[in-house]
Design a protein around this motif. Structure first.
Motif, PDB file in Angstrom:
ATOM      1  N   MET A  26       2.413   9.819  11.878  1.00  0.00           N
ATOM      2  CA  MET A  26       2.594   9.108  10.369  1.00  0.00           C
ATOM      3  C   MET A  26       1.635  10.029   9.681  1.00  0.00           C
ATOM      4  O   MET A  26       2.119   9.905   8.433  1.00  0.00           O
ATOM      5  CB  MET A  26       2.444   7.641  10.678  1.00  0.00           C
ATOM      6  N   LYS A  84      10.481  10.907   4.632  1.00  0.00           N
ATOM      7  CA  LYS A  84      10.571   9.604   5.494  1.00  0.00           C
ATOM      8  C   LYS A  84      11.638   9.782   6.641  1.00  0.00           C
ATOM      9  O   LYS A  84      11.134   9.236   7.724  1.00  0.00           O
ATOM     10  CB  LYS A  84      11.123   8.383   4.494  1.00  0.00           C
ATOM     11  N   LEU A 140      14.666  10.304  -3.109  1.00  0.00           N
ATOM     12  CA  LEU A 140      14.643  10.030  -4.640  1.00  0.00           C
ATOM     13  C   LEU A 140      13.215  10.091  -5.224  1.00  0.00           C
ATOM     14  O   LEU A 140      13.119  10.835  -6.015  1.00  0.00           O
ATOM     15  CB  LEU A 140      15.354   8.873  -4.908  1.00  0.00           C
ATOM     16  N   LEU A 141      12.384   9.204  -4.688  1.00  0.00           N
ATOM     17  CA  LEU A 141      10.976   9.028  -5.225  1.00  0.00           C
ATOM     18  C   LEU A 141      10.235  10.249  -4.921  1.00  0.00           C
ATOM     19  O   LEU A 141       9.595  10.808  -5.943  1.00  0.00           O
ATOM     20  CB  LEU A 141      10.332   7.787  -4.448  1.00  0.00           C
ATOM     21  N   LYS A 189       0.929  -1.210  -0.099  1.00  0.00           N
ATOM     22  CA  LYS A 189       0.089   0.042   0.019  1.00  0.00           C
ATOM     23  C   LYS A 189       0.908   1.247   0.175  1.00  0.00           C
ATOM     24  O   LYS A 189       0.677   2.165  -0.496  1.00  0.00           O
ATOM     25  CB  LYS A 189      -0.829  -0.095   1.148  1.00  0.00           C
ATOM     26  N   ASN A 190       1.962   1.206   0.912  1.00  0.00           N
ATOM     27  CA  ASN A 190       2.791   2.353   0.717  1.00  0.00           C
ATOM     28  C   ASN A 190       3.922   2.522  -0.277  1.00  0.00           C
ATOM     29  O   ASN A 190       4.542   3.554  -0.312  1.00  0.00           O
ATOM     30  CB  ASN A 190       3.502   2.317   2.225  1.00  0.00           C
ATOM     31  N   LEU A 191       3.971   1.405  -0.805  1.00  0.00           N
ATOM     32  CA  LEU A 191       5.293   1.445  -2.098  1.00  0.00           C
ATOM     33  C   LEU A 191       5.093   2.850  -2.859  1.00  0.00           C
ATOM     34  O   LEU A 191       6.247   3.358  -3.100  1.00  0.00           O
ATOM     35  CB  LEU A 191       5.138   0.286  -2.630  1.00  0.00           C
ATOM     36  N   ALA A 192       4.102   3.021  -3.429  1.00  0.00           N
ATOM     37  CA  ALA A 192       3.909   4.076  -4.248  1.00  0.00           C
ATOM     38  C   ALA A 192       4.319   5.638  -3.758  1.00  0.00           C
ATOM     39  O   ALA A 192       4.758   6.535  -4.365  1.00  0.00           O
ATOM     40  CB  ALA A 192       2.682   4.430  -5.031  1.00  0.00           C
ATOM     41  N   HIS A 193       4.011   5.535  -2.168  1.00  0.00           N
ATOM     42  CA  HIS A 193       4.383   6.905  -1.634  1.00  0.00           C
ATOM     43  C   HIS A 193       5.931   6.750  -1.201  1.00  0.00           C
ATOM     44  O   HIS A 193       6.435   7.891  -1.121  1.00  0.00           O
ATOM     45  CB  HIS A 193       3.406   7.106  -0.725  1.00  0.00           C
ATOM     46  N   TYR A 194       6.065   5.549  -0.487  1.00  0.00           N
ATOM     47  CA  TYR A 194       7.355   5.693   0.377  1.00  0.00           C
ATOM     48  C   TYR A 194       8.651   5.112  -0.680  1.00  0.00           C
ATOM     49  O   TYR A 194       9.769   5.619  -0.269  1.00  0.00           O
ATOM     50  CB  TYR A 194       7.390   4.847   1.507  1.00  0.00           C
ATOM     51  N   GLY A 195       8.482   4.352  -1.565  1.00  0.00           N
ATOM     52  CA  GLY A 195       9.602   3.682  -2.642  1.00  0.00           C
ATOM     53  C   GLY A 195       9.999   2.728  -1.768  1.00  0.00           C
ATOM     54  O   GLY A 195       9.562   2.292  -0.603  1.00  0.00           O
ATOM     55  N   TYR A 196      11.301   2.393  -2.104  1.00  0.00           N
ATOM     56  CA  TYR A 196      11.798   1.216  -1.513  1.00  0.00           C
ATOM     57  C   TYR A 196      12.901   1.560  -0.559  1.00  0.00           C
ATOM     58  O   TYR A 196      13.232   2.590  -0.502  1.00  0.00           O
ATOM     59  CB  TYR A 196      12.906   0.376  -2.840  1.00  0.00           C
ATOM     60  N   GLN A 242      11.408  13.143  -7.487  1.00  0.00           N
ATOM     61  CA  GLN A 242      10.853  12.786  -8.895  1.00  0.00           C
ATOM     62  C   GLN A 242       9.358  12.844  -9.055  1.00  0.00           C
ATOM     63  O   GLN A 242       8.827  13.274  -9.694  1.00  0.00           O
ATOM     64  CB  GLN A 242      11.365  11.180  -9.267  1.00  0.00           C
ATOM     65  N   LEU A 249      10.801   9.687  10.678  1.00  0.00           N
ATOM     66  CA  LEU A 249      11.320   8.759  11.723  1.00  0.00           C
ATOM     67  C   LEU A 249      11.687   9.470  12.702  1.00  0.00           C
ATOM     68  O   LEU A 249      11.654   9.114  13.931  1.00  0.00           O
ATOM     69  CB  LEU A 249      12.180   7.808  10.961  1.00  0.00           C
ATOM     70  N   VAL A 281      17.848   4.118  -8.462  1.00  0.00           N
ATOM     71  CA  VAL A 281      16.797   4.532  -9.292  1.00  0.00           C
ATOM     72  C   VAL A 281      15.430   4.278  -8.509  1.00  0.00           C
ATOM     73  O   VAL A 281      15.564   3.352  -7.587  1.00  0.00           O
ATOM     74  CB  VAL A 281      16.645   3.823 -10.670  1.00  0.00           C
ATOM     75  N   SER A 282      14.327   4.845  -8.845  1.00  0.00           N
ATOM     76  CA  SER A 282      13.186   4.518  -7.845  1.00  0.00           C
ATOM     77  C   SER A 282      12.338   3.480  -8.539  1.00  0.00           C
ATOM     78  O   SER A 282      11.423   2.910  -7.736  1.00  0.00           O
ATOM     79  CB  SER A 282      12.422   5.857  -7.988  1.00  0.00           C
ATOM     80  N   ILE A 288       8.668  10.643  15.168  1.00  0.00           N
ATOM     81  CA  ILE A 288       8.213   9.484  15.843  1.00  0.00           C
ATOM     82  C   ILE A 288       9.245   9.251  17.058  1.00  0.00           C
ATOM     83  O   ILE A 288       8.770   9.238  18.189  1.00  0.00           O
ATOM     84  CB  ILE A 288       8.214   8.128  14.931  1.00  0.00           C
ATOM     85  N   LYS A 336      14.040   2.915   5.348  1.00  0.00           N
ATOM     86  CA  LYS A 336      13.305   3.864   5.982  1.00  0.00           C
ATOM     87  C   LYS A 336      11.683   3.793   5.678  1.00  0.00           C
ATOM     88  O   LYS A 336      10.841   3.553   6.349  1.00  0.00           O
ATOM     89  CB  LYS A 336      13.474   5.229   5.459  1.00  0.00           C
ATOM     90  N   SER A 337      11.492   3.349   4.417  1.00  0.00           N
ATOM     91  CA  SER A 337      10.075   3.006   4.059  1.00  0.00           C
ATOM     92  C   SER A 337       9.384   1.552   4.904  1.00  0.00           C
ATOM     93  O   SER A 337       8.632   1.623   5.281  1.00  0.00           O
ATOM     94  CB  SER A 337      10.147   2.674   2.727  1.00  0.00           C
ATOM     95  N   LEU A 343       3.771  14.149   1.836  1.00  0.00           N
ATOM     96  CA  LEU A 343       4.306  13.355   0.783  1.00  0.00           C
ATOM     97  C   LEU A 343       3.127  13.554  -0.490  1.00  0.00           C
ATOM     98  O   LEU A 343       3.435  13.656  -1.475  1.00  0.00           O
ATOM     99  CB  LEU A 343       4.447  11.917   0.923  1.00  0.00           C
ATOM    100  N   GLY A 394      16.313   1.313  -4.037  1.00  0.00           N
ATOM    101  CA  GLY A 394      16.534   1.409  -2.590  1.00  0.00           C
ATOM    102  C   GLY A 394      16.569   3.079  -2.184  1.00  0.00           C
ATOM    103  O   GLY A 394      16.593   3.988  -2.987  1.00  0.00           O
ATOM    104  N   ASP A 395      16.809   3.098  -0.949  1.00  0.00           N
ATOM    105  CA  ASP A 395      17.107   4.488  -0.383  1.00  0.00           C
ATOM    106  C   ASP A 395      18.463   5.039  -1.115  1.00  0.00           C
ATOM    107  O   ASP A 395      19.657   4.119  -0.859  1.00  0.00           O
ATOM    108  CB  ASP A 395      17.515   4.365   1.024  1.00  0.00           C
ATOM    109  N   LEU A 444       8.765   2.527   8.216  1.00  0.00           N
ATOM    110  CA  LEU A 444       7.628   3.116   8.494  1.00  0.00           C
ATOM    111  C   LEU A 444       6.492   2.363   8.282  1.00  0.00           C
ATOM    112  O   LEU A 444       5.542   2.268   9.148  1.00  0.00           O
ATOM    113  CB  LEU A 444       7.423   4.584   7.600  1.00  0.00           C
TER     114      LEU A 444
END
Lengths: 234, 234
Positions: free
Chosen positions: B87, B60, B125-126, A50-57, B129, B64, A147-148, B67, A60-61, B94, A123-124, A64
């Protein structure tokens, strides 16, 4: 004639998924007084998706998403000290030693003498740069791209940026949808080296692979001999 | 002869620090039943600084740190629902609309006709972008670089990668230590456009500026006329 070899990083150059699996075990532990571990695993995965599109890889993601999972599954009964334990899990991940996969240092060093090497990883940004800096093999890579996402467009943009023709480009990685299929699709070559743990999200149905030519190896140490075979064929 | 103009993003192209200030106000609100707001601001800043080397820049990392601050300052008494509120503050950041600074769209469009434009920014990064994609001005930038720090080495690496000579490169930004001083140091040109809010961490002592030549403008809309003056002088 191959000139450029790009490597995925997580679970291609160094162990990564194992860190997430260990972190997940620790999260189950923290939440064991509230909820059964199967539910934790299931909800954590759904929260990450659910969070992937907002937080990315990245870590830290993941941190959260672990906290969100904990709050959700305990119906807000989670204590401050348990939240702190979860944050410490994430901090330990960021500080953990970089564990290169077998054959990585020798193979990278050897290949760097004949090819231009790159890293292309999700990744971060900071975390990946730090891991590479601590890996002891940073010097062998000419470029590092964090890359994202890894789509055909991503690879096209990276190759354009450095003026690399796809037919001179080979990508190595443990993910078919991220490292192999999009590279094949834009006219590059790819080597798939499966890792024993692969994130569910990164697996792909077999039927997508039909009519796509790529190489598969058991480990990165077999790469130099594959490259020799390819050169002979040309 | 100038060819490349690179722009910082946060508080140069779009408002950013205001989002953090608003988020901080919301955090004070969440913690108001536990602790006075001055202590919140002070501890949050210290926590961010402590975490910067591990977490890097961006929402992100800020989430953290919020929190962690909440858990620390309440001596673990923070409730799950208050963690959830924190959160949600980060998620709102975002998802928030990209608010371009005055004069940005017209100026960027105009300059893109005569120069090659880039974005060089720190942050997630994300997230960066995504903001650029939503900004409506993405198409005018030839390259976008999200970096983990802005040192002389960072700028040298970016310029090397694209084969840009420093004397043909101009950087525009609201931070002296990140956007101006390192660029001047490697032989490029820089324009400083102060923003009314600047993160304490990004300010610099005046004495560091001695003997460093750079331009200063009130707003980005003055950039085309500055460039005309520079061209006449050449």
């Amino acid at each position: 004639m191959l000139q450029w070899i790009a490597f995925d990083a997580d679970d291609t150059l160094w162990h990564n998924e194992i860190l997430y699996a260990q972190a997940q075990d620790k999260l189950k532990d923290v939440l064991s007084e509230y909820i059964d571990s199967e539910t934790v695993v299931d909800r954590l995965y759904k929260t990450e998706m659910k969070n992937l599109a907002h937080y990315g890889y990245g870590v830290k993601s993941f941190a959260l998403s672990m906290i969100e999972t904990a709050v959700d599954l305990t119906n807000d009964r989670i204590t401050g000290s348990d939240i702190r334990r979860i944050m410490d899990i994430a901090k330990a991940m960021l500080a953990s030693e970089v564990q290169l996969l077998s054959h990585v240092p020798d193979t990278i060093k050897l290949l760097s003498k004949s090819y231009d090497l790159m890293v292309i990883t999700k990744g971060d940004l900071l975390d990946q740069q730090e891991k590479l800096a601590r890996s002891g093999i940073r010097e062998h890579f000419k470029y590092v791209e964090v890359v994202s996402s890894k789509t055909e467009d991503t690879y096209r943009a990276v190759l354009d940026r450095y003026g690399i023709e796809p037919q001179r480009f080979l990508m190595i990685g443990n993910s078919l949808p991220s490292d192999v299929l999009p590279v094949i699709a834009i006219g590059g070559k790819a080597v798939y080296i499966p890792y024993h743990l692969t994130w569910e999200h990164e697996t792909v149905d077999n039927h997508q692979l039909q009519n796509n030519g790529y190489f598969e190896l058991d480990h990165i140490g077999q790469l130099p001999s594959l490259l020799k075979q390819l050169t002979v064929q040309e």
